[in-house]
Scaffold this motif. Structure first.
Motif: not given
Length: 187
Positions: A131-137
């Protein structure tokens, strides 16, 4: 090596999603990690494919016949597979890919990443899921998965096997050095 990217056909409400999707595409290209994705020009799907192509990376799309017009198939891809339904799409993407990364998206993204996570848990494949957790998504999803462990419905090792970070370099390194856990039914 081929990496499936599961992501939204929308852009999201914050420019950071587009910006970080471009960074993802650039960094994968630098490592010669080819892209497999859903074949669309829309949203983050279009960003990841077009940015990858700009970086001279190989991009393979897998799209259903009925979504070709709805999602506006990207005609510039290195290779495109057209399939009959979503199950065939997921199966083809899994077959073509050596690793899987979910970036922000909706139901389709969740369906795709959880399908390959389930297959990894059962032992149908030994490929890394990230999971590329961009912006805490994905923060709340990860909290939910930890609650599933606490409640006894998922074993901790199958949450721990997930690669999760907001740093794509860290994700790439962990994908390249991944060791799969034993499958759920192995003694």
């Amino acid at each position: 090596m081929n990496v499936a990217i599961y992501c939204g056909s929308s852009f999201g409400n914050d420019k950071i999603y587009e910006e970080q999707t471009k960074v993802l595409a650039q960094k994968l290209a630098l490592k010669k990690l080819n892209i497999v994705y859903g074949g669309s020009l829309q949203g983050l799907m279009g960003i990841v494919s077009n940015e990858s192509l700009k970086c001279n990376n190989s991009v393979t799309g897998v799209i259903t016949f009925d979504l070709i017009n709805k999602e506006l198939e990207n005609k510039n891809l290195t290779k495109i597979y057209r399939v009959n339904n979503m199950d065939e799409r997921k199966a083809k993407m899994e077959e073509l890919s050596d690793a899987f990364i979910a970036i922000p998206g909706g139901y389709g993204t969740f369906d795709e990443i959880f399908d390959v996570i389930t297959a990894a848990q059962i032992g149908y494949h030994k490929k890394p899921c990230a999971f590329f957790n961009i912006n805490g998504y994905y923060d709340k999803l990860l909290d939910f998965l930890r609650n599933c462990v606490n409640e006894g419905f998922i074993k901790k090792e199958y949450v721990d096997m997930l690669i999760v970070s907001d740093d794509i370099d860290e994700i790439i390194e962990k994908i390249l050095n991944y060791n799969a856990p034993k499958d759920k039914w192995q003694n």
